[in-house]
Design a protein around this motif. Structure first.
Motif, PDB file in Angstrom:
ATOM      1  N   ASP A 174       0.765  -1.199   0.055  1.00 36.99           N
ATOM      2  CA  ASP A 174      -0.002   0.236   0.019  1.00 36.99           C
ATOM      3  C   ASP A 174       0.995   1.170  -0.035  1.00 36.99           C
ATOM      4  O   ASP A 174       2.067   1.194   0.510  1.00 36.99           O
ATOM      5  N   TYR A 175       0.529   2.371  -0.700  1.00 32.34           N
ATOM      6  CA  TYR A 175       1.345   3.541  -0.659  1.00 32.34           C
ATOM      7  C   TYR A 175       0.847   4.641   0.249  1.00 32.34           C
ATOM      8  O   TYR A 175      -0.435   4.796   0.344  1.00 32.34           O
ATOM      9  N   PRO A 176       1.867   5.141   0.966  1.00 32.96           N
ATOM     10  CA  PRO A 176       1.272   6.190   1.824  1.00 32.96           C
ATOM     11  C   PRO A 176       1.143   7.435   1.176  1.00 32.96           C
ATOM     12  O   PRO A 176       1.420   7.509  -0.155  1.00 32.96           O
ATOM     13  N   CYS A 177       0.583   8.389   1.681  1.00 32.62           N
ATOM     14  CA  CYS A 177       0.152   9.620   0.775  1.00 32.62           C
ATOM     15  C   CYS A 177       1.310  10.727   0.584  1.00 32.62           C
ATOM     16  O   CYS A 177       1.568  11.861   0.801  1.00 32.62           O
ATOM     17  N   SER A 178       2.839  10.155   0.461  1.00 33.62           N
ATOM     18  CA  SER A 178       3.925  10.663   0.297  1.00 33.62           C
ATOM     19  C   SER A 178       3.966  11.619  -1.004  1.00 33.62           C
ATOM     20  O   SER A 178       4.676  12.555  -1.254  1.00 33.62           O
ATOM     21  N   ASN A 179       3.163  11.137  -1.960  1.00 29.89           N
ATOM     22  CA  ASN A 179       3.294  11.712  -3.248  1.00 29.89           C
ATOM     23  C   ASN A 179       1.869  12.779  -3.281  1.00 29.89           C
ATOM     24  O   ASN A 179       1.856  13.562  -4.275  1.00 29.89           O
ATOM     25  N   GLY A 180       1.035  12.694  -2.261  1.00 31.57           N
ATOM     26  CA  GLY A 180       0.061  13.716  -2.419  1.00 31.57           C
ATOM     27  C   GLY A 180      -0.981  13.308  -3.428  1.00 31.57           C
ATOM     28  O   GLY A 180      -1.820  14.208  -3.751  1.00 31.57           O
ATOM     29  N   THR A 181      -1.143  12.035  -3.750  1.00 31.94           N
ATOM     30  CA  THR A 181      -2.193  11.600  -4.652  1.00 31.94           C
ATOM     31  C   THR A 181      -3.103  10.407  -4.188  1.00 31.94           C
ATOM     32  O   THR A 181      -2.277   9.332  -3.556  1.00 31.94           O
ATOM     33  N   LEU A 182      -4.037  10.052  -4.813  1.00 30.02           N
ATOM     34  CA  LEU A 182      -4.683   8.847  -4.364  1.00 30.02           C
ATOM     35  C   LEU A 182      -4.626   8.003  -5.589  1.00 30.02           C
ATOM     36  O   LEU A 182      -5.363   7.008  -5.668  1.00 30.02           O
ATOM     37  N   GLU A 183      -4.058   8.215  -6.594  1.00 27.93           N
ATOM     38  CA  GLU A 183      -4.072   7.661  -7.855  1.00 27.93           C
ATOM     39  C   GLU A 183      -2.707   6.546  -8.229  1.00 27.93           C
ATOM     40  O   GLU A 183      -1.655   7.000  -7.838  1.00 27.93           O
ATOM     41  N   TRP A 184      -3.142   5.605  -8.637  1.00 24.80           N
ATOM     42  CA  TRP A 184      -1.855   4.627  -9.345  1.00 24.80           C
ATOM     43  C   TRP A 184      -2.718   3.980 -10.388  1.00 24.80           C
ATOM     44  O   TRP A 184      -3.586   3.821 -10.418  1.00 24.80           O
ATOM     45  N   ILE A 185      -1.932   3.304 -11.286  1.00 24.60           N
ATOM     46  CA  ILE A 185      -2.006   2.649 -12.745  1.00 24.60           C
ATOM     47  C   ILE A 185      -2.172   1.082 -12.143  1.00 24.60           C
ATOM     48  O   ILE A 185      -1.171   0.657 -11.937  1.00 24.60           O
ATOM     49  N   PHE A 186      -3.119   0.614 -12.256  1.00 31.94           N
ATOM     50  CA  PHE A 186      -3.235  -1.024 -12.244  1.00 31.94           C
ATOM     51  C   PHE A 186      -2.471  -1.547 -13.546  1.00 31.94           C
ATOM     52  O   PHE A 186      -2.766  -1.230 -14.705  1.00 31.94           O
ATOM     53  N   ASN A 187      -1.722  -2.652 -13.262  1.00 32.52           N
ATOM     54  CA  ASN A 187      -1.002  -3.577 -14.349  1.00 32.52           C
ATOM     55  C   ASN A 187      -1.406  -4.968 -14.081  1.00 32.52           C
ATOM     56  O   ASN A 187      -0.995  -5.529 -13.158  1.00 32.52           O
ATOM     57  N   GLU A 188      -2.448  -5.403 -15.106  1.00 35.21           N
ATOM     58  CA  GLU A 188      -2.892  -6.653 -14.939  1.00 35.21           C
ATOM     59  C   GLU A 188      -1.974  -7.813 -14.857  1.00 35.21           C
ATOM     60  O   GLU A 188      -2.073  -8.714 -14.221  1.00 35.21           O
ATOM     61  N   SER A 189      -0.732  -7.652 -15.603  1.00 40.45           N
ATOM     62  CA  SER A 189       0.299  -8.698 -15.676  1.00 40.45           C
ATOM     63  C   SER A 189       1.065  -8.776 -14.342  1.00 40.45           C
ATOM     64  O   SER A 189       1.596  -9.859 -13.972  1.00 40.45           O
ATOM     65  N   LYS A 190       0.855  -7.740 -13.430  1.00 45.66           N
ATOM     66  CA  LYS A 190       1.772  -8.078 -12.022  1.00 45.66           C
ATOM     67  C   LYS A 190       0.962  -7.721 -10.756  1.00 45.66           C
ATOM     68  O   LYS A 190       1.056  -8.211  -9.884  1.00 45.66           O
ATOM     69  N   ASP A 191       0.219  -6.727 -11.060  1.00 44.71           N
ATOM     70  CA  ASP A 191      -0.771  -6.684  -9.711  1.00 44.71           C
ATOM     71  C   ASP A 191      -2.037  -7.403  -9.471  1.00 44.71           C
ATOM     72  O   ASP A 191      -2.310  -8.207 -10.385  1.00 44.71           O
ATOM     73  N   LEU A 192      -2.422  -7.313  -8.307  1.00 41.49           N
ATOM     74  CA  LEU A 192      -3.296  -8.257  -7.691  1.00 41.49           C
ATOM     75  C   LEU A 192      -4.761  -7.886  -7.895  1.00 41.49           C
ATOM     76  O   LEU A 192      -4.995  -6.687  -7.652  1.00 41.49           O
ATOM     77  N   SER A 193      -5.659  -8.560  -8.376  1.00 42.81           N
ATOM     78  CA  SER A 193      -7.205  -8.356  -8.465  1.00 42.81           C
ATOM     79  C   SER A 193      -7.816  -9.484  -7.858  1.00 42.81           C
ATOM     80  O   SER A 193      -7.734 -10.596  -8.305  1.00 42.81           O
ATOM     81  N   ILE A 194      -8.795  -9.243  -6.896  1.00 43.71           N
ATOM     82  CA  ILE A 194      -9.613 -10.229  -6.308  1.00 43.71           C
ATOM     83  C   ILE A 194     -10.962 -10.052  -6.225  1.00 43.71           C
ATOM     84  O   ILE A 194     -11.253  -8.810  -6.426  1.00 43.71           O
TER      85      ILE A 194
END
Length: 248
Positions: A174-194
């Motif tokens: 999980d990412y902290p708010c260090s970059n001041g944004t709530l967004e990240w880009i999901f990568n189907e080949s690597k990231d987890l989806s449940i």
């Protein structure tokens, strides 16, 4: 002779004026920082103080050394376990500084400038940290609003999908708010989806500190861990809704 007397009077006036200015400059240092300087004078070895005095403020090799050395000592022994700790932290809180790391950094920067007879420029230091934390605080605020919205939207028994970023060791992070944004880009080949079903929802100590317990129905990457824990289809896991994970 008169010219000499006039010159001496003018010289005396200039000396007095400079002395007054210098005294006023010293008076600008808050008593809490003066106490910190006195503490360092007493508790830091003289040779180390001399080395510290002679480093350049922009030397990129030194901040880490002092942050985890004398900086940690200040945080543990001056800011937390000292008869003046409450006064010191109240002072820093009053000028907008709430993190112990920032307090110790301001003390050390001010002490370095003090040793070198420079203006400590306290407000400039404070402004730098306030500016740094502003987008992070805003992000945390938005994250809590998002969490409460999700908490109120779903009820026990609802099915939802969760997309999560995966970092090193093939584990969800999980990412902290260090970059001041709530967004990240999901990568189907690597990231987890449940997909999972909510079996419980609750809060801890605050209406904004909200959680779901979810039973996993399926995972797109069966071997991927969740926060370094092995969680398989059919298992339940708890997670905070104040998260960068995408919940739908």
């Amino acid at each position: 002779m008169k010219r000499l007397q006039l010159f001496m009077k003018n010289l005396l006036f200039i000396f007095i004026f400079i002395s007054i200015i210098c005294c006023k400059a010293k008076e600008r240092i808050p008593k809490e920082l003066k106490y910190s300087f006195e503490y360092l004078d007493k508790n830091w070895e003289k040779k180390e103080i001399e080395i510290f005095k002679n480093i350049t403020e922009n030397d990129s090799t030194t901040p880490r050394k002092y942050h985890f050395g004398i900086g940690m000592h200040l945080r543990n022994n001056l800011l937390r376990h000292n008869e003046q700790s409450k006064n010191l932290t109240n002072f820093f809180n009053s000028i907008g500084i709430r993190h112990y790391d920032d307090m110790s950094s301001i003390i050390l920067t001010s002490y370095h400038r003090y040793l070198n007879n420079q203006d400590i420029e306290l407000q400039s230091q404070v402004d730098k940290y306030v500016e740094y934390w502003k987008p992070i605080i805003e992000c945390q605020k938005n994250m809590k609003l998002k969490a409460v919205k999700l908490y109120n939207k779903y009820k026990t028994g609802d099915t939802l999908s969760i997309k999560m970023p995966v970092g090193e060791n093939n584990s969800v992070v999980d990412y902290p708010c260090s970059n001041g944004t709530l967004e990240w880009i999901f990568n189907e080949s690597k990231d987890l989806s449940i997909r999972g079903v909510i079996t419980d929802k609750y809060n801890i100590n605050s209406d904004t500190n909200v959680f779901f317990k979810v039973k996993i129905l399926n995972k797109n990457h069966p071997e991927t861990k969740i926060m370094m824990e092995e969680v398989n289809v059919g298992d339940e896991f708890n997670f905070t809704l104040s998260t960068f994970w995408r919940i739908e």
